[in-house]
Design a protein around this motif. Structure first.
Motif, PDB file in Angstrom:
ATOM      1  N   PHE A   1      44.239  34.623  42.715  1.00 23.56           N
ATOM      2  CA  PHE A   1      44.008  33.884  41.472  1.00 23.56           C
ATOM      3  C   PHE A   1      45.204  33.929  40.529  1.00 23.56           C
ATOM      4  O   PHE A   1      45.224  33.226  39.524  1.00 23.56           O
ATOM      5  N   PHE A   2      46.185  34.756  40.838  1.00 25.17           N
ATOM      6  CA  PHE A   2      47.403  34.832  40.045  1.00 25.17           C
ATOM      7  C   PHE A   2      48.540  34.238  40.872  1.00 25.17           C
ATOM      8  O   PHE A   2      48.930  34.805  41.894  1.00 25.17           O
ATOM      9  N   PRO A   3      49.078  33.095  40.454  1.00 25.25           N
ATOM     10  CA  PRO A   3      50.077  32.393  41.286  1.00 25.25           C
ATOM     11  C   PRO A   3      51.272  33.257  41.680  1.00 25.25           C
ATOM     12  O   PRO A   3      51.777  33.158  42.800  1.00 25.25           O
ATOM     13  N   GLU A   4      51.733  34.118  40.798  1.00 22.10           N
ATOM     14  CA  GLU A   4      52.904  34.927  41.129  1.00 22.10           C
ATOM     15  C   GLU A   4      52.585  36.043  42.128  1.00 22.10           C
ATOM     16  O   GLU A   4      53.484  36.605  42.745  1.00 22.10           O
ATOM     17  N   HIS A   5      51.314  36.367  42.308  1.00 22.91           N
ATOM     18  CA  HIS A   5      50.921  37.438  43.228  1.00 22.91           C
ATOM     19  C   HIS A   5      50.304  36.925  44.532  1.00 22.91           C
ATOM     20  O   HIS A   5      49.974  37.721  45.404  1.00 22.91           O
ATOM     21  N   SER A   6      50.151  35.629  44.657  1.00 23.49           N
ATOM     22  CA  SER A   6      49.568  35.059  45.868  1.00 23.49           C
ATOM     23  C   SER A   6      50.373  35.401  47.128  1.00 23.49           C
ATOM     24  O   SER A   6      49.780  35.727  48.159  1.00 23.49           O
ATOM     25  N   PRO A   7      51.717  35.349  47.076  1.00 24.36           N
ATOM     26  CA  PRO A   7      52.469  35.752  48.282  1.00 24.36           C
ATOM     27  C   PRO A   7      52.224  37.214  48.669  1.00 24.36           C
ATOM     28  O   PRO A   7      52.220  37.561  49.855  1.00 24.36           O
ATOM     29  N   ARG A   8      51.993  38.067  47.692  1.00 25.59           N
ATOM     30  CA  ARG A   8      51.714  39.477  47.986  1.00 25.59           C
ATOM     31  C   ARG A   8      50.402  39.608  48.762  1.00 25.59           C
ATOM     32  O   ARG A   8      50.290  40.419  49.683  1.00 25.59           O
ATOM     33  N   ALA A   9      49.399  38.812  48.404  1.00 26.34           N
ATOM     34  CA  ALA A   9      48.123  38.844  49.132  1.00 26.34           C
ATOM     35  C   ALA A   9      48.321  38.399  50.577  1.00 26.34           C
ATOM     36  O   ALA A   9      47.727  38.965  51.496  1.00 26.34           O
ATOM     37  N   ARG A  10      49.169  37.372  50.771  1.00 26.52           N
ATOM     38  CA  ARG A  10      49.455  36.916  52.130  1.00 26.52           C
ATOM     39  C   ARG A  10      50.126  38.017  52.957  1.00 26.52           C
ATOM     40  O   ARG A  10      49.820  38.192  54.131  1.00 26.52           O
TER      41      ARG A  10
END
Length: 74
Positions: free
Chosen positions: A45-54
């Motif tokens: 839900f946080f655009p800057e942290h989405s790659p971290r979730a991936r």
């Protein structure tokens, strides 16, 4: 006749050994996956942290595949 019964015992023992290896190897992975659920529920839900979730999901997939493939070689 005795050799065929011996080979079935050995085959059964190998199967049980592999099952135990996978069980004990996947147990810590299961704990890590459960601990990651809150982060994986919030990070997208946080655009800057989405790659971290991936990256977290990819790492969990890699660990699972490595555990299952390496158990075949035992």
């Amino acid at each position: 006749m005795a050799s065929s019964s011996w080979s079935s015992v050995v085959t059964g023992a190998r199967w049980a050994q592999r099952a135990l290896i996978v069980l004990f190897a996947l147990l810590p992975l299961f704990v890590v996956t459960l601990a990651s659920i809150p982060a994986l529920a919030l990070l997208p839900f946080f655009p800057e942290h989405s790659p971290r979730a991936r990256v977290i999901v990819q790492q969990l997939i890699t660990w699972t595949r490595t555990t299952l493939v390496s158990s075949r070689n035992q």
